[in-house]
Design a protein around this motif. Structure first.
Motif, short mmCIF file in Angstrom:
data_model
loop_
_atom_site.label_atom_id
_atom_site.label_comp_id
_atom_site.label_asym_id
_atom_site.label_seq_id
_atom_site.Cartn_x
_atom_site.Cartn_y
_atom_site.Cartn_z
N VAL A 101 0.85 -1.18 0.00
CA VAL A 101 0.00 0.00 0.00
C VAL A 101 0.89 1.24 0.00
O VAL A 101 1.85 1.33 0.77
N PRO A 102 0.64 2.21 -0.90
CA PRO A 102 1.49 3.41 -0.92
C PRO A 102 1.38 4.16 0.40
O PRO A 102 0.32 4.18 1.03
N PRO A 103 2.47 4.77 0.84
CA PRO A 103 2.44 5.49 2.12
C PRO A 103 1.50 6.69 2.07
O PRO A 103 1.36 7.34 1.04
N GLU A 104 0.82 6.95 3.19
CA GLU A 104 -0.07 8.10 3.25
C GLU A 104 0.73 9.39 3.28
O GLU A 104 1.81 9.45 3.85
N LYS A 105 0.17 10.40 2.62
CA LYS A 105 0.81 11.70 2.65
C LYS A 105 0.64 12.33 4.04
O LYS A 105 -0.40 12.20 4.66
N ALA A 106 1.68 12.97 4.48
CA ALA A 106 1.62 13.61 5.80
C ALA A 106 0.59 14.74 5.79
O ALA A 106 0.49 15.49 4.82
N TYR A 107 -0.16 14.83 6.87
CA TYR A 107 -1.18 15.86 6.99
C TYR A 107 -0.77 16.81 8.11
O TYR A 107 -0.50 16.38 9.23
N HIS A 108 -0.71 18.09 7.79
CA HIS A 108 -0.24 19.08 8.76
C HIS A 108 -1.33 20.09 9.12
O HIS A 108 -1.04 21.08 9.79
N GLY A 109 -2.55 19.86 8.64
CA GLY A 109 -3.63 20.79 8.94
C GLY A 109 -4.23 20.55 10.31
O GLY A 109 -3.80 19.65 11.05
N PRO A 110 -5.23 21.33 10.67
CA PRO A 110 -5.87 21.16 11.97
C PRO A 110 -6.63 19.84 12.05
O PRO A 110 -7.22 19.38 11.07
N ILE A 111 -6.59 19.21 13.19
CA ILE A 111 -7.28 17.93 13.40
C ILE A 111 -8.68 18.20 13.93
O ILE A 111 -8.87 18.93 14.90
N ASP A 112 -9.69 17.62 13.27
CA ASP A 112 -11.08 17.75 13.70
C ASP A 112 -11.40 16.54 14.57
O ASP A 112 -11.72 15.46 14.08
N GLU A 113 -11.30 16.72 15.88
CA GLU A 113 -11.51 15.60 16.80
C GLU A 113 -12.94 15.10 16.75
O GLU A 113 -13.19 13.89 16.89
N ALA A 114 -13.90 15.98 16.54
CA ALA A 114 -15.30 15.56 16.47
C ALA A 114 -15.54 14.65 15.27
O ALA A 114 -16.15 13.58 15.39
N TYR A 115 -15.03 15.06 14.13
CA TYR A 115 -15.23 14.23 12.93
C TYR A 115 -14.43 12.94 13.01
O TYR A 115 -14.86 11.89 12.54
N GLY A 116 -13.24 13.00 13.62
CA GLY A 116 -12.46 11.79 13.81
C GLY A 116 -13.21 10.78 14.66
O GLY A 116 -13.22 9.57 14.35
N ALA A 117 -13.85 11.24 15.73
CA ALA A 117 -14.64 10.34 16.56
C ALA A 117 -15.83 9.79 15.78
O ALA A 117 -16.19 8.61 15.90
N TYR A 118 -16.45 10.63 14.97
CA TYR A 118 -17.58 10.21 14.13
C TYR A 118 -17.14 9.10 13.17
O TYR A 118 -17.83 8.08 13.02
N GLN A 119 -15.99 9.26 12.55
CA GLN A 119 -15.50 8.24 11.62
C GLN A 119 -15.21 6.92 12.30
O GLN A 119 -15.36 5.85 11.70
N ARG A 120 -14.81 6.96 13.57
CA ARG A 120 -14.51 5.73 14.31
C ARG A 120 -15.75 5.13 14.96
O ARG A 120 -15.65 4.11 15.64
N GLY A 121 -16.90 5.75 14.75
CA GLY A 121 -18.13 5.22 15.32
C GLY A 121 -18.36 5.60 16.77
O GLY A 121 -19.27 5.07 17.41
N ARG A 122 -17.60 6.55 17.29
CA ARG A 122 -17.77 7.00 18.67
C ARG A 122 -18.70 8.22 18.66
O ARG A 122 -18.27 9.37 18.80
N TYR A 123 -19.97 7.96 18.45
CA TYR A 123 -20.91 9.03 18.15
C TYR A 123 -21.19 9.95 19.34
O TYR A 123 -21.35 11.15 19.16
#
Length: 385
Positions: A101-123
């Motif tokens: 699998v190709p390596p993921e590009k580094a992300y340096h922007g702001p982290i959206d903790e709410a959306y991250g929790a939503y994506q992991r199913g932690r509603y």
């Protein structure tokens, strides 16, 4: 933020306009969160020119219905996708490892903790983090809260509350919220119906790059501007939506590239390519058209085998017109060997769904009783499957 979105149906608006039947056409209302697989196919669908005209219509005569063993109103069910993925199996048989699998590009922007929790199913966590931001005027958080209220994730389903938050996020220019709020305004669902406001938000969402809004704004332009004028105004939005992978838009692009006058030759040459993209995405009307285009040599050279395969896929998934056309191919051995039982089976299925065809009826009555029984048994097994 990529949230599940809803699309309007392509075929009735585009095909009606290309056929010159624009008067009174309105964009279809938004569908539910799951897009329907089977689209309505207009009457008088393009016949296969290599076989006799089928004369298909929606009228039934009692004798024909009785001949196929089908009561009035009976219909067939679509079966499962006939082509499941087999890529991993192929690699395993070759004894080779899958590519890294190709390596993921580094992300340096702001982290959206709410959306991250939503994506992991932690509603619950997502809601706890998003709601204070939404109340403070954060458009992305407002859109997330609206989506969770719409779907009842982490909170009781609340359509009116979702409409409020979509409206707040739309005012602040969030593309996904503008699209969803435009749909609500268009339908008058939990908000006052307002076409002018709906159109404005749909246009702004499309111009901001929302793929679903681009397709739907194209639909609105076609409906509000009769003739080729509307098609040409809509084409740039269909193209942008198609590039983002919306199958409805890919189908629309194929139809406009092939059917509209004064389209640049380099675009017209890609009409079949766009049609095949939509067909491979599972759009059954595109699969039907792909079969007809290959058999008739539209948008490229004739290829009876490919035409047969696409019509078989569409027919297997329940497209009635494809079932009718496939019966003709089995009779005249186009792209396949002649098979009277298979031809009769597909005729029985299409006839039960209300698509009469005098040519196929004559064929059916001309085969022997044992073949008719085999065909009816096969049609019944298909319906049960």
């Amino acid at each position: 933020m990529r949230l599940r979105s809803r699309l309007l149906i392509t075929a009735p608006v585009i095909l009606s306009c290309l056929a010159g039947g624009q008067e009174g056409v309105q964009p279809a209302l938004a569908q539910g969160t799951e897009r329907a697989v089977t689209r309505p196919v207009p009457s008088g669908a393009d016949p296969l020119r290599k076989v006799p005209a089928d004369g298909a219509d929606a009228t039934k005569d009692k004798g024909a219905a009785d001949a196929t063993g089908a009561p009035d109103g009976a219909s067939s069910n679509a079966s499962d996708d006939p082509y499941p993925s087999s890529g991993v199996t192929l690699y395993q048989r070759m004894g080779s490892d899958l590519p890294a699998v190709p390596p993921e590009k580094a992300y340096h922007g702001p982290i959206d903790e709410a959306y991250g929790a939503y994506q992991r199913g932690r509603y619950m966590t997502a809601l706890d983090k998003a709601l204070p931001r939404a109340e403070a005027g954060d458009a992305a958080a407002q859109t997330l809260v609206a989506e969770m209220m719409t779907r009842g994730l982490g909170i009781v389903h609340d359509a009116k509350g979702a409409a409020f938050w979509y409206g707040e996020a739309a005012k602040r220019g969030d593309p996904a919220a503008m699209f969803q709020y435009a749909l609500l305004l268009m339908e008058g669902r939990n908000v006052p119906r307002d076409k002018a406001k709906a159109d404005d938000y749909m246009r702004r969402a499309a111009e901001a790059g929302n793929a679903s809004a681009q397709f739907n704004w194209g639909q609105i332009l076609v409906a509000d501007n009769p003739g080729e004028k509307g098609l040409k105004l809509a084409l740039p939005f269909y193209e942008k939506s198609a590039e983002q992978g919306v199958a409805d838009a890919q189908y629309a692009v194929s139809q406009l590239y092939e059917g509209v006058k004064d389209i640049a030759p380099e675009k017209k040459a890609k009409a079949r390519e766009w049609l095949l993209r939509a067909a491979k995405a599972g759009y059954d009307t595109a699969q039907l058209d792909a079969g007809i285009w290959f058999v008739n040599g539209v948008g490229g050279p004739r290829d009876y085998e490919q035409g047969f395969e696409w019509l078989r896929i569409a027919a297997t998934r329940g497209n009635v017109v494809a079932q009718n056309k496939l019966a003709h191919l089995y009779i005249y051995a186009l792209g396949t060997r002649p098979n009277p039982v298979e031809a009769a089976k597909w005729y029985v299925l299409s006839r039960r769904a209300g698509l009469a065809d005098p040519v196929l009826e004559d064929f059916y009555l001309g085969i022997n009783e044992d073949q008719q029984k085999q065909a009816i048994d096969a049609a019944n097994r298909f319906r049960r499957g």
